[in-house]
Design a protein around this motif. Structure first.
Motif, PDB file in Angstrom:
ATOM      1  N   HIS A  54      27.599  36.009  40.775  1.00 15.94           N
ATOM      2  CA  HIS A  54      28.919  35.976  40.160  1.00 15.94           C
ATOM      3  C   HIS A  54      29.008  34.840  39.157  1.00 15.94           C
ATOM      4  CE1 HIS A  54      33.408  36.228  40.199  1.00 15.94           C
ATOM      5  NE2 HIS A  54      33.117  37.502  40.355  1.00 15.94           N
ATOM      6  N   ARG A 125      38.197  30.837  35.375  1.00 14.94           N
ATOM      7  CA  ARG A 125      38.925  31.394  36.529  1.00 14.94           C
ATOM      8  C   ARG A 125      39.432  32.797  36.230  1.00 14.94           C
ATOM      9  NH1 ARG A 125      40.790  26.042  37.044  1.00 14.94           N
ATOM     10  NH2 ARG A 125      42.671  26.522  35.838  1.00 14.94           N
ATOM     11  N   ALA A 126      39.905  33.001  35.000  1.00 11.51           N
ATOM     12  CA  ALA A 126      40.365  34.341  34.618  1.00 11.51           C
ATOM     13  C   ALA A 126      39.206  35.337  34.659  1.00 11.51           C
ATOM     14  CB  ALA A 126      40.985  34.300  33.234  1.00 11.51           C
ATOM     15  N   GLU A 128      36.513  35.127  36.510  1.00 20.30           N
ATOM     16  CA  GLU A 128      36.087  35.338  37.891  1.00 20.30           C
ATOM     17  C   GLU A 128      36.821  36.513  38.534  1.00 20.30           C
ATOM     18  OE1 GLU A 128      36.754  31.614  39.779  1.00 20.30           O
ATOM     19  OE2 GLU A 128      34.991  30.652  38.887  1.00 20.30           O
ATOM     20  N   GLU A 129      38.039  36.756  38.092  1.00 20.36           N
ATOM     21  CA  GLU A 129      38.833  37.833  38.664  1.00 20.36           C
ATOM     22  C   GLU A 129      38.541  39.193  38.025  1.00 20.36           C
ATOM     23  OE1 GLU A 129      42.869  36.652  38.271  1.00 20.36           O
ATOM     24  OE2 GLU A 129      42.663  34.881  39.551  1.00 20.36           O
ATOM     25  N   THR A 130      37.802  39.187  36.929  1.00 17.69           N
ATOM     26  CA  THR A 130      37.601  40.443  36.199  1.00 17.69           C
ATOM     27  C   THR A 130      36.160  40.932  36.168  1.00 17.69           C
ATOM     28  OG1 THR A 130      37.385  39.247  34.098  1.00 17.69           O
ATOM     29  CG2 THR A 130      39.585  39.995  34.711  1.00 17.69           C
ATOM     30  N   SER A 132      32.602  42.326  37.219  1.00 22.35           N
ATOM     31  CA  SER A 132      32.135  43.172  38.318  1.00 22.35           C
ATOM     32  C   SER A 132      30.622  43.073  38.422  1.00 22.35           C
ATOM     33  CB  SER A 132      32.540  44.633  38.087  1.00 22.35           C
ATOM     34  OG  SER A 132      33.941  44.770  38.087  1.00 22.35           O
ATOM     35  N   GLY A 265      36.358  41.922  46.288  1.00 16.92           N
ATOM     36  CA  GLY A 265      37.702  42.083  45.747  1.00 16.92           C
ATOM     37  C   GLY A 265      37.704  42.462  44.284  1.00 16.92           C
ATOM     38  N   SER A 266      36.595  43.071  43.810  1.00 14.12           N
ATOM     39  CA  SER A 266      36.500  43.432  42.390  1.00 14.12           C
ATOM     40  C   SER A 266      36.971  44.857  42.171  1.00 14.12           C
ATOM     41  CB  SER A 266      35.050  43.286  41.907  1.00 14.12           C
ATOM     42  OG  SER A 266      34.175  44.059  42.707  1.00 14.12           O
ATOM     43  N   ASP A 269      41.651  47.929  38.096  1.00  7.40           N
ATOM     44  CA  ASP A 269      43.041  47.635  37.811  1.00  7.40           C
ATOM     45  C   ASP A 269      43.951  48.512  38.672  1.00  7.40           C
ATOM     46  OD1 ASP A 269      45.462  48.723  35.806  1.00  7.40           O
ATOM     47  OD2 ASP A 269      45.203  46.548  35.905  1.00  7.40           O
TER      48      ASP A 269
END
Length: 731
Positions: A54, A125-126, A128-130, A132, A265-266, A269
């Motif tokens: 990641h 950080r942004a 990391e959430e998007t 895959s 948690g990927s 949307d």
């Protein structure tokens, strides 16, 4: 012994019973805690393996973002000239620098360094959430190997693991709360004091004991002990070797990604996964439960939502793009209703997919599948009425089935766009059954926003009160606006929206039953002992070919979704038949006699064609050395004697640079050479084949791991001659 001390109902006897019961509860609690701890350890191993992968993905994304974007984060307050002058041209360069290193750059003070680092970390950080994680089976490295090995432990535990963990967590909470109060006092003096000084406490103890008795009895009735014990056994198995893990990943990649999504948690949307439904409808779907008691397969998040949408809204069109698992979602709905006490369900579909439906129901649920077609269809229908299950019939048979009996609990209509003409006999039959059923699911992969009038027809069957609001203007405004306007009856998700975390390869075996003409051609080939004629008998009579009909449907659905298709066959004459059936705009065939330069021009034309296109390839010519990644749908006209041929052909489309999920549809005929061939090849050592296929030697010399053509052909011909002779005698 004093009178009453050991008698039934005395404090001693009651205490002894309570201790026995508490002992059982403690053992059950220990099993539950063990599953929770073992599962947490297995999940922790996956998360540990994910960290470096990641981090590298985030770093790679940061490297593509120019340092000037830091100004956007700080609303223009950050001065980046000094950073650029020092050679820090990307956000990654700033992110990986320390505060001390930044302070050494001329013109960068403490405030600028802090602002730059804070802005870079905010972007990271942004990301990391998007981002895959995609596992590249063709380029394994130590980090992805560690991840695959960690995931395999969870995959091996199977779909029952989720039920075991849920049960363990429920028992953990309940038993932990009850045990302190339920543990009996020990010793005669202590019991006497308890009875004298704490009647309230004694009452709580009795209540706790009663609750524990009910919990343990329920656990025994549901075999929870066995469920928990099996889960712990699965989670404590030794780790697989690198090779075993990669082979298993190739065979079950979708299950690996399902676990990965849940842990990382990927997920896609949320709004896209829920088909851009308005909040009011989405909330109703979220509140709908989904019982998995009769289901044998785990669902993706979007698939679970689709099944719950159908249950909550009752009469709907599920319009997911091809390849997203509409069949599985429909089976999940039927399984839920079966758990709720319903027993009779009806599926209506084209004849070309009837066998697929039967197989899918049997493999993915505990429900009975009852094919209602052919000369014995009325007997099969009567048997279904008596015993229940899922009756699977065709559009052409539906009108002949009696409607006077009690309606099924749910009706599923596959390829629902077949009933777009309300005047057709099949449409009238579907309309009659739809009117009688409380729950109805229409399945279609054709985007309805492109066919508003067709959609109005389908909705008129289901929720006629919605028809006035279905206007062409909403479709013109875009697919999202259209879907929100018809949300009570329509759910559609696209691959690009929900398959970001899934493997780039989905394989579907399309089983067909021979038509009468197919069967005659096949029998003739078997009688002649002609193995190659047996393999292509399904295409001998194009106008009545069951395989060709299914191929046309797959191509039509791909066209509706603007997907490119490549069709492979071993035989030139089969490709010629396909070319006539599909249309003059088909490219190819790309065959052995075509010069290399011409081959490449065909591939280039295929890639450059806007939207949908079809390329025909002879598998030995198109399977090697060409890049067909413009295709996202691959159709194999027949199984190959050499599995490596299929692997190499599919690899032309499923390769680095492919941006869409690749769907592979293998056309197969039941009770035929296809069936025989697959059984023989699958009975070989599957792991050996996969190991060999991954080796450099196998890539250079595929014959090394394939069975002898001649031996295999003779065996299948002899077995089919014997089988058909027996069938003939029996008839």
């Amino acid at each position: 012994m004093a009178s009453g001390e050991g008698a039934e109902g005395s404090p001693v006897a009651v205490g002894r019973k309570a201790r026995v019961l508490v002992g059982r509860a403690e053992r059950l609690y220990g099993l539950a805690r063990g599953v929770i701890d073992d599962h947490a350890r297995a999940v922790g191993e996956v998360r540990t393996a994910l960290v470096p992968i990641h981090a590298e993905l985030v770093a790679r994304e940061l490297a593509g973002i120019p340092v000037s974007r830091l100004k956007d984060v700080t609303e223009g307050r950050l001065r980046i000239g000094a950073l650029e002058a020092a050679g820090l041209g990307t956000v990654r360069a700033v992110f990986e620098a320390s505060r001390y290193e930044l302070r050494q750059i001329p013109g960068v003070g403490a405030q600028t360094a802090d602002q730059a680092l804070a802005a870079a970390r905010q972007i990271a950080r942004a990301l990391e959430e998007t981002v895959s994680v995609r596992i590249d089976v063709d380029h394994p490295d130590p980090r992805t190997t560690a991840l695959v090995i960690a995931l395999r432990r969870l995959v091996e535990a199977g779909p029952e693991l989720r039920r075991a963990v849920d049960a363990a967590q429920g028992l953990d909470r309940k038993i932990a709360a009850l045990l302190p109060a339920a543990r009996p006092a020990t010793g005669r003096l202590r019991m006497a004091l308890t009875s004298l000084t704490s009647k309230a406490k004694s009452g709580r103890a009795l209540a706790a004991v009663a609750e524990l008795r009910a919990l343990t009895a329920d656990a025994v009735a549901k075999d929870v002990h066995l469920l928990l014990a099996q889960a712990s056994t699965d989670l404590l198995r030794e780790s697989a070797s690198d090779a075993e893990a990669w082979v298993d990943f190739e065979l079950r990649s979708a299950e690996y990604y399902s676990q990965l999504v849940e842990i990382a948690g990927s997920a896609p949307d949320v709004e896209a996964a829920e088909g851009f439904l308005p909040a009011k409808v989405a909330d109703r779907v979220h509140a709908q439960g989904l019982d998995d008691t009769h289901r044998r397969v785990s669902l993706r998040g979007y698939q679970s939502f689709g099944a719950r949408f159908a249950l909550a809204q009752r009469r709907v069109v599920l319009g997911d793009e091809m390849g997203l698992g509409k069949t599985i979602q429909a089976i999940a709905v039927l399984a839920h209703l079966a758990a709720d006490g319903h027993s009779h369900f009806l599926v209506v579909c084209p004849a070309s997919v009837l066998i697929n439906w039967t197989r899918e129901i049997r493999s993915r649920s505990t429900l009975r599948a009852v094919p209602v077609h052919g000369p014995d269809r009325q007997d099969a229908y009567a048997e279904w009425r008596e015993r229940g299950g899922v009756a699977v019939t065709t559009f052409d048979v539906l009108h002949s089935l009696p409607t006077s009996t009690e309606p099924p609990a749910a009706l599923v209509v596959d390829e629902a766009h077949y009933v777009k003409n309300p005047d057709a006999r099949r449409s009238r039959a579907v309309a009659e059954w739809t009117e009688r059923c409380e729950r109805v699911m229409f399945l279609t992969g054709t985007p309805m926003e492109n066919r508003v009038e067709e959609f109005r027809t389908l909705v008129r069957y289901l929720q006629p009160e919605l028809v006035p609001r279905i206007q062409s203007s909403e479709a013109v405004a875009g697919p999202h606006a259209f879907r929100k306007s018809v949300a009570p009856a329509y759910l559609r998700r696209n691959q690009r929206d929900v398959l970001t975390e899934l493997p780039a390869l989905l394989q579907v075996d399309e089983w067909e039953e021979f038509s009468a003409a197919d069967q005659d051609a096949y029998r003739e080939a078997v009688a002649a002992g002609n193995f190659m004629a047996m393999r292509r008998a399904a295409y001998a009579h194009a106008e009545k070919s069951a395989k060709l009909q299914r191929l046309r449907e797959l191509v039509a659905e791909a066209a509706a979704n603007d997907l490119k298709v490549v069709v492979f066959s071993y035989f030139r004459d089969v490709l010629a038949t396909v070319q006539q059936a599909v249309g003059k705009d088909v490219l190819g065939p790309l065959a052995g006699g075509v010069p290399a330069a011409r081959r490449q021009r065909l591939v280039d034309e295929f890639a450059a064609a806007p939207g949908h296109a079809v390329l025909l390839c002879q598998i030995e010519a198109g399977g090697v050395g060409l890049n067909l990644q413009a295709a996202s749908v691959v159709i194999l006209c027949e199984p190959q004697v050499k599995p490596t041929l299929e692997h190499q052909a599919v690899a032309r489309a499923h390769r680095m640079g492919q941006v869409r999920t690749v769907q592979v549809h293998r056309l197969l005929a039941t009770d035929s050479v296809d069936d025989r061939l697959l059984r023989i090849l699958e009975n070989k050592d599957r792991l050996f084949d996969a190991y060999a296929r991954r080796s450099d030697v196998a890539e250079a010399t595929p014959d090394a791991v394939d069975v002898s053509d001649g031996t295999l052909a003779r065996r299948i011909v002899e077995e089919e001659q014997q089988r058909l002779a027996t069938v003939g005698q029996g008839g």
